[in-house]
Design a protein around this motif. Sequence first.
Motif, short mmCIF file in Angstrom:
data_model
loop_
_atom_site.label_atom_id
_atom_site.label_comp_id
_atom_site.label_asym_id
_atom_site.label_seq_id
_atom_site.Cartn_x
_atom_site.Cartn_y
_atom_site.Cartn_z
N SER A 10 39.18 38.76 30.43
CA SER A 10 38.04 38.57 31.30
C SER A 10 37.26 37.44 30.64
N ALA A 11 37.36 36.21 31.19
CA ALA A 11 36.63 35.07 30.62
C ALA A 11 35.16 35.15 30.98
N THR A 12 34.83 36.11 31.83
CA THR A 12 33.43 36.45 32.13
C THR A 12 32.70 36.82 30.83
N LYS A 13 33.46 37.31 29.84
CA LYS A 13 32.88 37.85 28.61
C LYS A 13 32.74 36.73 27.57
N TYR A 14 33.34 36.84 26.39
CA TYR A 14 33.03 35.88 25.32
C TYR A 14 33.40 34.44 25.65
N ILE A 15 34.48 34.22 26.41
CA ILE A 15 34.90 32.84 26.66
C ILE A 15 33.84 32.12 27.50
N GLY A 16 33.35 32.77 28.53
CA GLY A 16 32.20 32.25 29.29
C GLY A 16 30.92 32.43 28.47
N GLY A 17 30.67 33.67 28.08
CA GLY A 17 29.68 33.96 27.05
C GLY A 17 28.21 33.94 27.39
N HIS A 18 27.84 33.66 28.64
CA HIS A 18 26.41 33.56 28.97
C HIS A 18 26.02 34.39 30.19
N SER A 19 26.85 35.34 30.62
CA SER A 19 26.56 36.14 31.83
C SER A 19 26.23 35.27 33.04
N ASP A 20 26.87 34.11 33.15
CA ASP A 20 26.54 33.27 34.31
C ASP A 20 27.77 32.86 35.11
N LEU A 21 28.90 33.50 34.87
CA LEU A 21 30.10 33.19 35.67
C LEU A 21 31.06 34.38 35.62
N ILE A 22 31.97 34.39 36.59
CA ILE A 22 33.07 35.36 36.61
C ILE A 22 34.36 34.54 36.54
N ALA A 23 35.22 34.87 35.58
CA ALA A 23 36.50 34.15 35.45
C ALA A 23 37.47 34.98 34.62
N GLY A 24 38.74 34.62 34.69
CA GLY A 24 39.76 35.30 33.90
C GLY A 24 40.80 34.31 33.45
N ALA A 25 41.68 34.75 32.55
CA ALA A 25 42.71 33.83 32.06
C ALA A 25 43.95 34.59 31.62
N ALA A 26 45.07 33.87 31.66
CA ALA A 26 46.31 34.32 31.03
C ALA A 26 46.72 33.18 30.10
N SER A 27 47.16 33.51 28.88
CA SER A 27 47.44 32.49 27.88
C SER A 27 48.59 32.99 27.02
N GLY A 28 49.62 32.16 26.83
CA GLY A 28 50.74 32.65 26.03
C GLY A 28 51.95 31.75 26.07
N LYS A 29 53.13 32.39 26.06
CA LYS A 29 54.38 31.62 26.00
C LYS A 29 54.64 30.92 27.32
N THR A 30 55.36 29.80 27.23
CA THR A 30 55.59 28.95 28.41
C THR A 30 56.15 29.74 29.58
N ASP A 31 57.24 30.50 29.35
CA ASP A 31 57.89 31.16 30.50
C ASP A 31 57.00 32.27 31.08
#
Length: 408
Positions: free
Chosen positions: A219-240
């Motif tokens: 949930s990039a809404t949390k530390y990656i965004g970090g300011h309680s001002d957006l909603i976002a998510g991410a997947a990060s890892g191996k190419t395939d």
Amino acid sequence: MAHRETTAPFVGHHPADHEGSIKTPIYPTSTFKFSSAEEGAAHMETAYGVPGAATPKGPNAIYSRLSNPTLSAAEQRLSAWDESEDAAFFASGMAAITTTFLAWTSADRPLWFCPPLYGGSEHFIREILPGLGVHVVEVDHLDHLDAILEREGGRKPGMIYLETPANPTMQIHRIRTAADWARQHESEDHRMIVGVDNTYLGPILQRPLEHGADVLVYSATKYIGGHSDLIAGAASGKTDAVARIREYRHFLGGMADPNTCWMLMRSMETLAIRVRHQQDVAEQVFAHLRNHPKVQRFISAWSVDLPDGDKAIAEEQMLGGGAMAAFEVSGGRAGAFRVLNAFKHFQLAVSLGSTESLAEHPASMTHAGVPLEVKAQYGISEGLIRISVGIERPEDLIADLDQALGQV
Ligand SMILES: Cc1ncc(COP(=O)(O)O)c(C=O)c1O
């Protein structure tokens, strides 16, 4: 080679590509002009996997559901923080998580999951995935994977999914155990991925890819965004792993929009200093709460608060205890509500990982939908309060906790 903290905050942007602009522009466009019909055909036929498609030349962007320069820049930056092979941003953490499940599980590729999970993930797994024909299997402990495979008649999972530390009770799962098992049991015609929800600690405090995980979801809404001002998510890892997730994102349509990506780009410049500072503030706040006469039970992912078995795993795979904790007060729900209603600096709100400190009541708020017996099993009691520590001065947060705890 320069340190990750020197390079990662700026990865994804090249001023020379943008009139010398030091910051990445936002590209608020739905579509991109092709330089010729031939180039357009090559791009679209490649995107749809048409056999024999010509290799597209020129800029990659075609249409903003598929790609956008601000989205790609943000993805490169997250990938640099995680030192992953690839990353994809989504419109929310749940969009990232559900797209990952749909990409990597199916009727003949069950999902094995380790509860407790974030309530939304658990709801999707228990209530929605089975209706789509996906067999879901609860893993009570990662040491039992062989026994579970036997019980399942040898039917291997498509994905093993876990969240560590778990929300809000801080159970710790050993990522390496799941990864080693997956490597032993996968085959050329049955790729098996290990997915880890890394929201609680994020790229600074936990690096599951180094412990064999194939993909992280956030949930990039949390530390990656970090300011309680957006909603976002991410997947990060191996190419395939990410390629398949991105292919599903193309058709499910859950990508992050360019404005949100720009904000994520800015947030990721300060990721390390925010997370480290929040952890430093939390260390002092937690030291005070741990022995507070009004606190009946204190839970955090810091080593001193973990049971012995979890402590060893935490030391192996975590780089810090983070800034999240939960504590129990007397008087059940009424007692917890008195404390929550008395806070002055802690904001009474769900979510976590922001600059301001937050407090909430898991039993009736974030985990309201979790069945009573499951709450009881994981210790999500009526007197439990969850806090997320922000960037304020620790002495002010401690004074706030003292006066609020004075209510019980
Ligand atoms: C651990 C965890 N994973 C996933 C999510 C879902 O993320 P979002 O609310 O961005 O969809 C949350 C939200 O609270 C969370 O705490």
